[in-house]
Motif scaffolding. Structure first.
Motif, short mmCIF file in Angstrom:
data_model
loop_
_atom_site.label_atom_id
_atom_site.label_comp_id
_atom_site.label_asym_id
_atom_site.label_seq_id
_atom_site.Cartn_x
_atom_site.Cartn_y
_atom_site.Cartn_z
N ARG A 1 0.74 -1.22 0.05
CA ARG A 1 0.13 -0.14 0.03
C ARG A 1 0.74 1.23 -0.16
NH1 ARG A 1 -5.35 -1.38 0.98
NH2 ARG A 1 -5.60 -3.35 1.77
N GLY A 2 2.05 1.28 -0.47
CA GLY A 2 2.77 2.51 -0.15
C GLY A 2 4.05 2.52 0.61
N TRP A 3 4.90 3.34 0.64
CA TRP A 3 5.75 3.54 1.65
C TRP A 3 5.34 4.60 2.66
CZ3 TRP A 3 11.46 3.93 -0.61
CH2 TRP A 3 11.70 2.62 -1.02
N GLY A 4 5.39 4.28 4.00
CA GLY A 4 5.12 5.29 5.09
C GLY A 4 6.52 5.88 5.59
N ASP A 5 6.50 6.25 6.57
CA ASP A 5 7.70 7.25 7.20
C ASP A 5 8.80 6.49 7.57
OD1 ASP A 5 6.45 9.70 6.91
OD2 ASP A 5 5.92 9.99 8.90
N LYS A 6 8.41 5.13 8.07
CA LYS A 6 9.23 4.13 8.46
C LYS A 6 10.26 3.73 7.05
CE LYS A 6 10.16 -0.35 10.71
NZ LYS A 6 9.33 -1.41 11.43
N ASP A 7 9.58 3.25 6.10
CA ASP A 7 10.21 2.79 4.88
C ASP A 7 11.05 4.04 4.28
OD1 ASP A 7 8.96 0.35 4.55
OD2 ASP A 7 7.15 1.41 4.41
N LYS A 8 10.17 5.31 4.50
CA LYS A 8 11.07 6.46 3.90
C LYS A 8 12.32 6.85 4.69
CE LYS A 8 6.98 8.60 1.78
NZ LYS A 8 6.11 9.82 1.93
N ILE B 1 17.99 11.01 -8.24
CA ILE B 1 17.50 9.63 -7.92
C ILE B 1 16.18 9.66 -7.49
CG2 ILE B 1 19.97 8.59 -7.70
CD1 ILE B 1 19.22 8.81 -4.42
N GLU B 2 15.59 8.61 -7.72
CA GLU B 2 14.10 8.53 -7.42
C GLU B 2 13.58 7.07 -7.17
OE1 GLU B 2 10.78 11.41 -9.10
OE2 GLU B 2 10.61 9.43 -10.51
N PHE B 3 12.66 6.85 -6.34
CA PHE B 3 12.08 5.55 -6.22
C PHE B 3 10.59 5.78 -6.58
CE2 PHE B 3 15.09 5.12 -2.22
CZ PHE B 3 15.37 3.72 -2.80
N PHE B 4 10.51 4.65 -7.66
CA PHE B 4 9.15 4.63 -8.36
C PHE B 4 8.34 3.38 -7.66
CE2 PHE B 4 6.21 3.65 -11.73
CZ PHE B 4 5.88 4.86 -12.18
N ILE B 5 7.52 3.97 -6.72
CA ILE B 5 6.69 3.00 -5.88
C ILE B 5 5.06 2.38 -6.33
CG2 ILE B 5 6.09 2.27 -3.40
CD1 ILE B 5 8.22 4.73 -2.71
N VAL B 6 5.27 1.25 -6.86
CA VAL B 6 3.94 0.84 -7.23
C VAL B 6 3.14 0.10 -6.11
CG1 VAL B 6 4.61 0.49 -9.60
CG2 VAL B 6 5.08 -1.39 -8.25
N ILE C 1 -6.98 7.82 -5.05
CA ILE C 1 -5.74 7.47 -4.62
C ILE C 1 -4.77 6.67 -5.63
CG2 ILE C 1 -4.36 6.18 -2.80
CD1 ILE C 1 -6.84 6.00 -1.13
N PRO C 2 -3.56 7.44 -5.93
CA PRO C 2 -2.78 7.04 -7.03
C PRO C 2 -2.00 5.84 -6.90
CG PRO C 2 -1.71 8.59 -5.99
CD PRO C 2 -2.95 8.65 -5.47
N ARG C 3 -1.76 4.96 -7.85
CA ARG C 3 -1.13 3.60 -7.75
C ARG C 3 0.36 3.76 -7.83
NH1 ARG C 3 -3.15 -1.35 -7.57
NH2 ARG C 3 -5.45 -1.57 -7.82
N ILE C 4 0.68 5.15 -8.02
CA ILE C 4 2.24 5.28 -7.82
C ILE C 4 2.60 6.39 -6.99
CG2 ILE C 4 3.98 6.16 -9.27
CD1 ILE C 4 2.83 3.48 -10.48
N GLN C 5 3.68 6.14 -6.35
CA GLN C 5 4.26 7.12 -5.36
C GLN C 5 5.77 7.11 -5.46
OE1 GLN C 5 4.31 5.18 -1.35
NE2 GLN C 5 4.75 7.26 -0.27
N LEU C 6 5.82 8.55 -5.81
CA LEU C 6 7.42 9.01 -5.82
C LEU C 6 8.13 9.44 -4.74
CD1 LEU C 6 6.58 11.02 -9.19
CD2 LEU C 6 7.34 8.56 -8.96
N PHE C 7 9.28 8.92 -4.34
CA PHE C 7 10.29 9.28 -3.39
C PHE C 7 11.52 9.61 -3.87
CE2 PHE C 7 12.66 8.07 0.33
CZ PHE C 7 12.68 9.08 1.19
#
Length: 243
Positions: free
Chosen positions: A122-129, A158-163, A175-181
């Motif tokens: 379901r995407g990255w939270g603060d812990k993942d980031k 650099i960029e994480f492309f999180i699906v 809610i988008p299926r893609i999260q960029l970090f």
């Protein structure tokens, strides 16, 4: 992406990606099934769930492609661009090998963008980031790309492309299926990534490239043991934190 950048977006849209994905999905499972001594490691219900999730991700990216990938000044360098480099010159026989998921070049600014694709439920939270181990992967990609391909490191983004496999339901917004970090990747962070890999190499290998023999105590925790295959096997690890 290959077809989109080399030919056209319209031609890329005509590719039957769902069928292509299904064929690769079956091939990948069959290969791993055989390497697992012909023992199944999944079941039809689970496979169908992951396949359906993949199809939804593909549909979303095709629909929103222009939102994430532009051809205005951008060129595709390569998907799965190889890296092969010696991270520590004191350990000549220890090589770092990686494959960069997507590398793009922006001609107007002479900038490289390295994209690493991650799958998440379901995407990255603060812990993942905030997980530096995850960040170090991309930071080292940036550092080693600059060295191997002789490109200015200050011109590399650099960029994480999180699906996301699953989406939270919301009546208020889509809610988008893609999260960029984009993790910070300045000199301090790059220095920490370099220190981490050098410490790993020095602890793990001899200068000749052989494994260091020694006793390495387990460091159990809910996080460390989460994906460990030995966490419930007391014969292999009496410190397993499976509780």
């Amino acid at each position: 992406l290959d077809v989109m950048y080399e030919k056209s977006g319209a031609e890329a849209d005509r590719i039957d990606l769902e069928t292509y994905f299904e064929e690769r999905f079956r091939e990948a499972y069959l290969k791993d099934y055989k390497s697992n001594k012909n023992v199944h490691f999944s079941n039809p219900a689970e496979m169908k769930e992951f396949f359906d999730d993949g199809v939804e991700i593909i549909k979303y990216i095709k629909k929103k492609r222009n939102q994430y990938f532009s051809k205005r000044g951008w060129y595709l360098v390569k998907c799965e661009l190889p890296l092969l480099i010696t991270p520590n010159n004191a350990y000549k026989n220890v090589l770092y090998r990686g494959y960069l998921d997507v590398v793009l070049y922006h001609e107007p600014t002479n900038t490289i963008k390295i994209i690493d694709i991650k799958t998440s439920t379901r995407g990255w939270g603060d812990k993942d980031k905030k997980n530096e181990d995850k960040q170090f992967q991309l930071l080292l990609y940036k550092k080693f790309f600059a060295q191997q391909y002789n490109f200015p490191i200050e011109n590399i983004d650099i960029e994480f492309f999180i699906v996301k496999r699953k989406l939270y339901e919301s009546e208020d917004y889509v809610i988008p299926r893609i999260q960029l970090f984009k993790p910070a990747s300045g000199k301090i962070k790059l220095s920490r990534a370099e220190k981490a890999i050098n410490e790993f190499i020095e602890q793990t290998f001899t200068p000749e490239g052989k494994h260091n023999e020694g006793y390495y105590p387990a460091n159990p925790s809910k996080f460390n043991c989460g994906f460990c295959p030995f966490k419930n096997n007391k014969e292999l690890c009496s410190a397993g934190a499976s509780s």
